[in-house]
Design a protein around this motif. Sequence first.
Motif, PDB file in Angstrom:
ATOM      1  N   SER A  38       0.892  -1.052   0.195  1.00 18.45           N
ATOM      2  CA  SER A  38      -0.027   0.031  -0.025  1.00 18.45           C
ATOM      3  C   SER A  38       0.932   1.263   0.085  1.00 18.45           C
ATOM      4  O   SER A  38       0.509   2.238  -0.797  1.00 18.45           O
ATOM      5  N   LEU A  39       1.966   1.069   0.708  1.00 18.60           N
ATOM      6  CA  LEU A  39       2.739   2.381   0.823  1.00 18.60           C
ATOM      7  C   LEU A  39       3.536   2.490  -0.541  1.00 18.60           C
ATOM      8  O   LEU A  39       3.728   3.673  -0.910  1.00 18.60           O
ATOM      9  N   LYS A  40       4.005   1.353  -0.864  1.00 11.08           N
ATOM     10  CA  LYS A  40       4.888   1.360  -2.176  1.00 11.08           C
ATOM     11  C   LYS A  40       4.141   1.840  -3.598  1.00 11.08           C
ATOM     12  O   LYS A  40       4.597   2.434  -4.143  1.00 11.08           O
ATOM     13  N   MET A  41       2.942   1.214  -3.638  1.00 12.96           N
ATOM     14  CA  MET A  41       1.912   1.785  -4.717  1.00 12.96           C
ATOM     15  C   MET A  41       1.241   2.776  -4.361  1.00 12.96           C
ATOM     16  O   MET A  41       0.479   3.308  -5.314  1.00 12.96           O
ATOM     17  N   LYS A  42       1.297   3.564  -3.345  1.00 16.26           N
ATOM     18  CA  LYS A  42       0.383   4.648  -2.902  1.00 16.26           C
ATOM     19  C   LYS A  42      -1.181   4.393  -3.143  1.00 16.26           C
ATOM     20  O   LYS A  42      -1.935   5.218  -3.835  1.00 16.26           O
ATOM     21  N   ARG A  43      -1.621   3.366  -2.752  1.00 15.25           N
ATOM     22  CA  ARG A  43      -2.946   2.847  -2.673  1.00 15.25           C
ATOM     23  C   ARG A  43      -3.389   2.933  -1.517  1.00 15.25           C
ATOM     24  O   ARG A  43      -2.943   2.331  -0.367  1.00 15.25           O
ATOM     25  N   PRO A  44      -4.843   3.206  -1.259  1.00 14.25           N
ATOM     26  CA  PRO A  44      -5.572   3.101  -0.142  1.00 14.25           C
ATOM     27  C   PRO A  44      -5.486   1.726   0.438  1.00 14.25           C
ATOM     28  O   PRO A  44      -5.640   0.786  -0.261  1.00 14.25           O
ATOM     29  N   LEU A  45      -5.511   1.604   1.909  1.00 17.09           N
ATOM     30  CA  LEU A  45      -5.536  -0.007   2.361  1.00 17.09           C
ATOM     31  C   LEU A  45      -6.675  -0.094   2.884  1.00 17.09           C
ATOM     32  O   LEU A  45      -7.204   0.743   3.834  1.00 17.09           O
ATOM     33  N   PHE A  46      -7.625  -1.069   2.378  1.00 21.17           N
ATOM     34  CA  PHE A  46      -8.927  -1.251   3.073  1.00 21.17           C
ATOM     35  C   PHE A  46      -8.854  -2.335   4.087  1.00 21.17           C
ATOM     36  O   PHE A  46      -8.547  -3.708   3.238  1.00 21.17           O
ATOM     37  N   LEU A  47      -9.118  -2.083   5.307  1.00 23.59           N
ATOM     38  CA  LEU A  47      -9.174  -3.147   6.445  1.00 23.59           C
ATOM     39  C   LEU A  47     -10.392  -3.433   6.855  1.00 23.59           C
ATOM     40  O   LEU A  47     -11.203  -2.538   7.423  1.00 23.59           O
ATOM     41  N   GLU A  48     -10.841  -4.698   6.884  1.00 19.17           N
ATOM     42  CA  GLU A  48     -11.944  -5.349   7.240  1.00 19.17           C
ATOM     43  C   GLU A  48     -11.830  -6.223   8.388  1.00 19.17           C
ATOM     44  O   GLU A  48     -10.945  -7.002   8.196  1.00 19.17           O
ATOM     45  N   ARG A 174      -5.873  20.600  -4.529  1.00 22.20           N
ATOM     46  CA  ARG A 174      -5.481  19.383  -4.747  1.00 22.20           C
ATOM     47  C   ARG A 174      -4.355  19.019  -3.939  1.00 22.20           C
ATOM     48  O   ARG A 174      -3.568  19.956  -3.280  1.00 22.20           O
ATOM     49  N   ALA A 175      -4.296  17.869  -3.569  1.00 22.51           N
ATOM     50  CA  ALA A 175      -3.167  17.208  -2.724  1.00 22.51           C
ATOM     51  C   ALA A 175      -1.872  17.137  -3.388  1.00 22.51           C
ATOM     52  O   ALA A 175      -1.535  16.848  -4.564  1.00 22.51           O
ATOM     53  N   ALA A 176      -0.698  18.138  -2.650  1.00 20.58           N
ATOM     54  CA  ALA A 176       0.638  18.033  -3.210  1.00 20.58           C
ATOM     55  C   ALA A 176       1.143  16.617  -3.405  1.00 20.58           C
ATOM     56  O   ALA A 176       1.864  16.473  -4.333  1.00 20.58           O
ATOM     57  N   GLU A 177       0.774  15.899  -2.251  1.00 21.21           N
ATOM     58  CA  GLU A 177       0.996  14.247  -2.344  1.00 21.21           C
ATOM     59  C   GLU A 177      -0.136  13.501  -1.751  1.00 21.21           C
ATOM     60  O   GLU A 177      -0.575  14.221  -0.634  1.00 21.21           O
ATOM     61  N   PRO A 178      -0.381  12.739  -2.368  1.00 20.53           N
ATOM     62  CA  PRO A 178      -1.653  12.004  -1.691  1.00 20.53           C
ATOM     63  C   PRO A 178      -1.439  11.304  -0.282  1.00 20.53           C
ATOM     64  O   PRO A 178      -0.210  10.947  -0.103  1.00 20.53           O
ATOM     65  N   PRO A 179      -2.297  11.361   0.419  1.00 22.22           N
ATOM     66  CA  PRO A 179      -2.317  11.186   1.887  1.00 22.22           C
ATOM     67  C   PRO A 179      -2.069   9.376   2.050  1.00 22.22           C
ATOM     68  O   PRO A 179      -2.404   8.864   1.155  1.00 22.22           O
ATOM     69  N   ILE A 180      -1.574   9.076   2.796  1.00 24.54           N
ATOM     70  CA  ILE A 180      -1.493   7.679   3.237  1.00 24.54           C
ATOM     71  C   ILE A 180      -3.126   7.271   3.810  1.00 24.54           C
ATOM     72  O   ILE A 180      -3.405   7.607   4.928  1.00 24.54           O
ATOM     73  N   VAL A 181      -3.819   6.593   2.810  1.00 23.35           N
ATOM     74  CA  VAL A 181      -5.062   6.275   3.372  1.00 23.35           C
ATOM     75  C   VAL A 181      -5.678   4.940   3.793  1.00 23.35           C
ATOM     76  O   VAL A 181      -5.079   3.788   3.301  1.00 23.35           O
ATOM     77  N   ILE A 182      -6.077   4.905   5.222  1.00 26.71           N
ATOM     78  CA  ILE A 182      -6.455   3.683   5.686  1.00 26.71           C
ATOM     79  C   ILE A 182      -7.940   3.767   6.056  1.00 26.71           C
ATOM     80  O   ILE A 182      -8.216   4.541   6.704  1.00 26.71           O
ATOM     81  N   ILE A 183      -8.454   2.559   5.567  1.00 22.47           N
ATOM     82  CA  ILE A 183     -10.141   2.605   5.535  1.00 22.47           C
ATOM     83  C   ILE A 183     -10.543   1.323   6.453  1.00 22.47           C
ATOM     84  O   ILE A 183      -9.869   0.314   6.069  1.00 22.47           O
ATOM     85  N   THR A 184     -11.138   1.690   7.555  1.00 25.81           N
ATOM     86  CA  THR A 184     -11.528   0.459   8.171  1.00 25.81           C
ATOM     87  C   THR A 184     -13.056   0.242   8.083  1.00 25.81           C
ATOM     88  O   THR A 184     -13.796   1.298   7.734  1.00 25.81           O
ATOM     89  N   HIS A 202      -7.311  -6.221   3.089  1.00 24.20           N
ATOM     90  CA  HIS A 202      -6.818  -7.172   4.098  1.00 24.20           C
ATOM     91  C   HIS A 202      -7.799  -7.350   5.078  1.00 24.20           C
ATOM     92  O   HIS A 202      -8.358  -6.533   5.625  1.00 24.20           O
ATOM     93  N   TRP A 203      -8.234  -8.755   5.404  1.00 28.83           N
ATOM     94  CA  TRP A 203      -9.160  -8.817   6.478  1.00 28.83           C
ATOM     95  C   TRP A 203      -8.255  -9.169   7.920  1.00 28.83           C
ATOM     96  O   TRP A 203      -7.272  -9.844   7.873  1.00 28.83           O
ATOM     97  N   VAL A 204      -8.708  -8.408   8.828  1.00 23.62           N
ATOM     98  CA  VAL A 204      -7.776  -8.467   9.883  1.00 23.62           C
ATOM     99  C   VAL A 204      -8.519  -9.476  10.874  1.00 23.62           C
ATOM    100  O   VAL A 204      -9.622  -8.809  11.376  1.00 23.62           O
ATOM    101  N   ASP A 205      -7.963 -10.530  11.179  1.00 22.20           N
ATOM    102  CA  ASP A 205      -8.818 -11.580  12.102  1.00 22.20           C
ATOM    103  C   ASP A 205      -8.085 -11.570  13.486  1.00 22.20           C
ATOM    104  O   ASP A 205      -7.043 -10.810  13.823  1.00 22.20           O
ATOM    105  N   TYR A 206      -8.900 -12.294  14.271  1.00 27.13           N
ATOM    106  CA  TYR A 206      -8.286 -12.483  15.634  1.00 27.13           C
ATOM    107  C   TYR A 206      -6.825 -13.190  15.894  1.00 27.13           C
ATOM    108  O   TYR A 206      -6.694 -14.039  14.909  1.00 27.13           O
ATOM    109  N   PRO A 207      -5.917 -12.606  16.545  1.00 26.55           N
ATOM    110  CA  PRO A 207      -4.565 -13.077  16.538  1.00 26.55           C
ATOM    111  C   PRO A 207      -4.822 -14.587  17.371  1.00 26.55           C
ATOM    112  O   PRO A 207      -5.527 -14.988  17.922  1.00 26.55           O
ATOM    113  N   ASP A 208      -3.665 -15.290  16.623  1.00 20.75           N
ATOM    114  CA  ASP A 208      -3.672 -16.989  17.609  1.00 20.75           C
ATOM    115  C   ASP A 208      -3.147 -16.439  19.040  1.00 20.75           C
ATOM    116  O   ASP A 208      -2.769 -15.239  19.238  1.00 20.75           O
ATOM    117  N   ALA A 209      -3.059 -17.698  19.793  1.00 23.74           N
ATOM    118  CA  ALA A 209      -2.665 -17.303  20.986  1.00 23.74           C
ATOM    119  C   ALA A 209      -1.264 -16.875  21.331  1.00 23.74           C
ATOM    120  O   ALA A 209      -1.141 -15.909  22.245  1.00 23.74           O
TER     121      ALA A 209
END
Length: 309
Positions: A38-48, A174-184, A202-209
Amino acid sequence: MSARTPRNAPQTIDETLELLAEADYVADRSLATVLFLSLKMKRPLFLEGEAGVGKTEIAKVLASALGRRLIRLQCYEGLDVSSAVYEWNYAAQMIEIRMEEAAGVDDREAMERNVFSERHLIRRPVMEALTGEAGAAPVFLIDELDRTDEAFEAFLLEILSDYQVSVPELGTIRAAEPPIVIITTNRTREIHDALKRRCLYHWVDYPDAERELEIVRRRVPEANQRLSREVVSYIQKLREIDLFKVPGVAESIDWASALTELDKIALDPETVSDTLGVLLKYQDDIARLQEGEGAKILEEVKAELSTAD
């Protein structure tokens, strides 16, 4: 957040893992990979994912670790453009008009330019996110997008396509540089595919023990080690039964903190029963555990940890 010198984005997945670990966020490699891309490609990251699994925390940690401003748009039903993007300070505009009338100004075009100048513009989160400097773009957290309606989602789609906002009285910002976008989103409703296609997902799941224990140890380092293990084991078992709302990682941290404040070094039936309000948020779930199921789970936890020892 405090003013810090902005850091460059990590250049590898391993650096991304280290960046998160520095801020005590214990991520698995799949999350670090999609965040790196997401950071490298400058694309928003959609977290569910379910509430309390650490989606919002990712944006906070990223802003802190990179030394960027965190701009948060907390979504809710009825959210509109004036609350999310910008609005005019009408009170200040009226004062401006009265002062110019009192001064005898009769140039209506000049008066209009003064009234609709940037000093009377109230910038809301979306516009704030578009005004970062090159090389120091902010982290823009769009939190719980599923709480808004489809009309606002469509408007947001336009923003994320061009990273610009049109203000009729001022022109296009206009943005001089696109923000780092995180959508939840907590998935209370489906988000339209058109918006998802512009994001990495990315699906954010419960962590293992093991990972959850590491999270608790980092966030509540003062907790007794035995207590931390029992807390994590107990919560892992709670997630296997049919509760109205199973506890997330946030509740694991809260419970370990609360038990430490009570000077507990291990779980016991009375303490579990008395502190269920820290862990669970629905009375039906609390009542179910207090009626005997909670004590049964605790017995299983004690037996398993004793065997492991």
